[in-house]
Design a protein around this motif. Structure first.
Motif, PDB file in Angstrom:
ATOM      1  N   ALA A  51     -41.094 -13.061 -56.392  1.00 32.78           N
ATOM      2  CA  ALA A  51     -40.177 -13.323 -54.964  1.00 32.78           C
ATOM      3  C   ALA A  51     -40.924 -12.636 -53.972  1.00 32.78           C
ATOM      4  O   ALA A  51     -39.998 -12.127 -53.018  1.00 32.78           O
ATOM      5  CB  ALA A  51     -39.016 -12.547 -55.544  1.00 32.78           C
ATOM      6  N   GLY A  52     -41.955 -11.414 -53.759  1.00 32.08           N
ATOM      7  CA  GLY A  52     -42.637 -11.041 -53.602  1.00 32.08           C
ATOM      8  C   GLY A  52     -42.383  -9.893 -52.583  1.00 32.08           C
ATOM      9  O   GLY A  52     -42.668  -9.165 -51.314  1.00 32.08           O
ATOM     10  N   LEU A  53     -42.290  -8.966 -54.200  1.00 29.05           N
ATOM     11  CA  LEU A  53     -40.940  -7.701 -53.280  1.00 29.05           C
ATOM     12  C   LEU A  53     -41.623  -6.690 -54.548  1.00 29.05           C
ATOM     13  O   LEU A  53     -41.885  -7.109 -55.723  1.00 29.05           O
ATOM     14  CB  LEU A  53     -39.534  -8.016 -53.801  1.00 29.05           C
ATOM     15  CG  LEU A  53     -38.609  -8.695 -52.866  1.00 29.05           C
ATOM     16  CD1 LEU A  53     -37.812  -9.057 -53.291  1.00 29.05           C
ATOM     17  CD2 LEU A  53     -38.864  -7.854 -51.087  1.00 29.05           C
ATOM     18  N   GLY A  54     -41.699  -5.490 -54.591  1.00 31.63           N
ATOM     19  CA  GLY A  54     -42.616  -4.334 -55.550  1.00 31.63           C
ATOM     20  C   GLY A  54     -41.084  -4.834 -56.494  1.00 31.63           C
ATOM     21  O   GLY A  54     -40.265  -5.013 -56.398  1.00 31.63           O
ATOM     22  N   LYS A  55     -41.246  -4.395 -58.022  1.00 35.52           N
ATOM     23  CA  LYS A  55     -40.812  -3.818 -59.033  1.00 35.52           C
ATOM     24  C   LYS A  55     -39.689  -3.052 -58.575  1.00 35.52           C
ATOM     25  O   LYS A  55     -39.045  -3.182 -59.635  1.00 35.52           O
ATOM     26  CB  LYS A  55     -41.596  -3.391 -59.991  1.00 35.52           C
ATOM     27  CG  LYS A  55     -41.424  -4.322 -61.349  1.00 35.52           C
ATOM     28  CD  LYS A  55     -41.889  -3.623 -62.489  1.00 35.52           C
ATOM     29  CE  LYS A  55     -43.009  -2.824 -62.306  1.00 35.52           C
ATOM     30  NZ  LYS A  55     -43.908  -2.710 -63.885  1.00 35.52           N
ATOM     31  N   GLY A  56     -40.350  -2.056 -58.277  1.00 36.67           N
ATOM     32  CA  GLY A  56     -39.193  -1.363 -58.488  1.00 36.67           C
ATOM     33  C   GLY A  56     -37.281  -1.572 -57.434  1.00 36.67           C
ATOM     34  O   GLY A  56     -36.899  -1.361 -58.208  1.00 36.67           O
ATOM     35  N   THR A  57     -37.609  -2.303 -56.598  1.00 34.64           N
ATOM     36  CA  THR A  57     -36.644  -3.027 -55.779  1.00 34.64           C
ATOM     37  C   THR A  57     -35.805  -3.782 -57.050  1.00 34.64           C
ATOM     38  O   THR A  57     -34.890  -3.806 -56.900  1.00 34.64           O
ATOM     39  CB  THR A  57     -37.197  -4.491 -55.041  1.00 34.64           C
ATOM     40  OG1 THR A  57     -37.663  -3.368 -53.683  1.00 34.64           O
ATOM     41  CG2 THR A  57     -35.943  -4.827 -54.459  1.00 34.64           C
TER      42      THR A  57
END
Lengths: 205, 205
Positions: A51-57
């Motif tokens: 998704a091109g996002l950080g895992k935290g997100t």
DNA sequence: AGCATAAACGGACTTTACCCCGTTTGCTAT
DNA sequence: ATAGCAAACGGGGTAAAGTCCGTTTATGCT
């Protein structure tokens, strides 16, 4: 001046725009990956990366791995319920409550078989068992129909929970036991018939 | 000479002595740790270390973390069933099947509340939902009693599954929702009463 | 526009279940 | 006894879930 700036206390406020965007994007991505790889192989890292996002997100949005599947199912649930509430008579309004109840069970069985994999994945192993709505909408619908049937003094709330469990429990049991690539139809029919019998027994005068 | 030494094919053979010893020792150790720390904090490494065994052994014996809790519950289940099968009349043999069924539900509710934590922990998040016996013994007992009640043509196997779900489902739901330190008694009573109502409805002529 | 603030983000870090495979041990048949 | 072998053991290794916290960003107010 002092600071009466406190806007609200404790209230969660509205979901921020980027949060909404990311949530939807993650759900869409999850659906893609699910179609390609199945629930088993969906990892949080993988989802985040794709998704091109950080895992935290990802965790901030869904709290837990199971949370993703729950969110996906909630969508499906809502679509299903809408269809039930405004569908043609045996299922939707216009028929006798008892007939609607029977039709509902049949439809629900089909629905669960169709979405069995995601449903399974949405069950949280760790901690509280059927957290969240799980089958809340289903129970509420059954509860409503029970209210329209004339039953003697009965604890309708409890009865609704019992019937919901009697409807969904067997499915979960069967669905987990076999991979049902073929037995599927037989199980579907038997469960639907069993539901009809049960409801008629319970609701007869 | 050739080698007809093959003893058996595919048959799992008997459990080796050291295996038995370790299994029992691990279960005992697990019980200790559970009493001290609760299910949440029982880790496989911790268990292995405290038992003085290798981590690999723990997994070899129980397959999975949930497997330990399942094994523990199987013990309790067996004790419970024995008590049911050979207990005094309302529960054990000697009473009317319907009365036994009602009594069984009440006893079962108590049993589940008593062992809720382990039961929960035994549910496998990953893969097949209610793997293993889960409630198999319970279902078989209900199935047996149903067979002794004169019901019209009915699919008793399916009915037994449904009733089992109707009995255990609500409990799982409630047990997960609250920590029930106080509501416990109320829930216990309401569920038991609900079970009685349901069974009487289903089984009346 | 400019600011204050709560919410969201990212990704390194920690924890834990579970796997692998070389080594050891309990059975059984000679 | 003892040899052979399937099963059990041990513990280092891996992967994936979930946490933490410093940094960035949307939003409501002035």
């Amino acid at each position: 001046m002092d600071r009466p700036v406190l806007p609200l206390v404790g209230a969660p406020r509205v979901e921020r725009a980027d949060a909404v965007r990311n949530r939807l994007h993650l759900l869409a991505t999850a659906r893609e990956m699910l179609a390609e790889q199945g629930t088993e192989n969906l990892t949080m890292d993988g989802l985040a990366e794709r998704a091109g996002l950080g895992k935290g997100t990802v965790f901030r949005r869904f709290g837990t791995r199971a949370g993703i599947f729950k969110a996906l199912m909630e969508d499906e649930e809502q679509a299903f319920q809408k269809q039930v509430l405004s569908g043609p008579p045996p299922l939707g309004p216009g028929a006798e409550p008892l007939d609607r109840l029977i039709a509902y069970g049949r439809a629900r069985v089909g629905f669960m078989i169709e979405h069995r994999e995601i449903t399974r994945a949405g069950l949280d192993g760790r901690q509280s068992v059927p957290t969240g709505s799980e089958a809340t909408l289903s129970r509420m619908h059954i509860r409503m129909l029970l209210g329209q049937i004339h039953l003697g003094a009965a604890d309708l709330d409890v009865l609704a929970v019992q019937l919901t469990a009697a409807l969904e429990g067997p499915l979960l049991l069967y669905l987990s036991a076999s991979d049902l690539t073929e037995a599927s139809l037989q199980i579907e029919e038997r469960t639907a018939q069993g539901w009809q019998d049960l409801v008629q027994r319970v609701c007869r005068p």
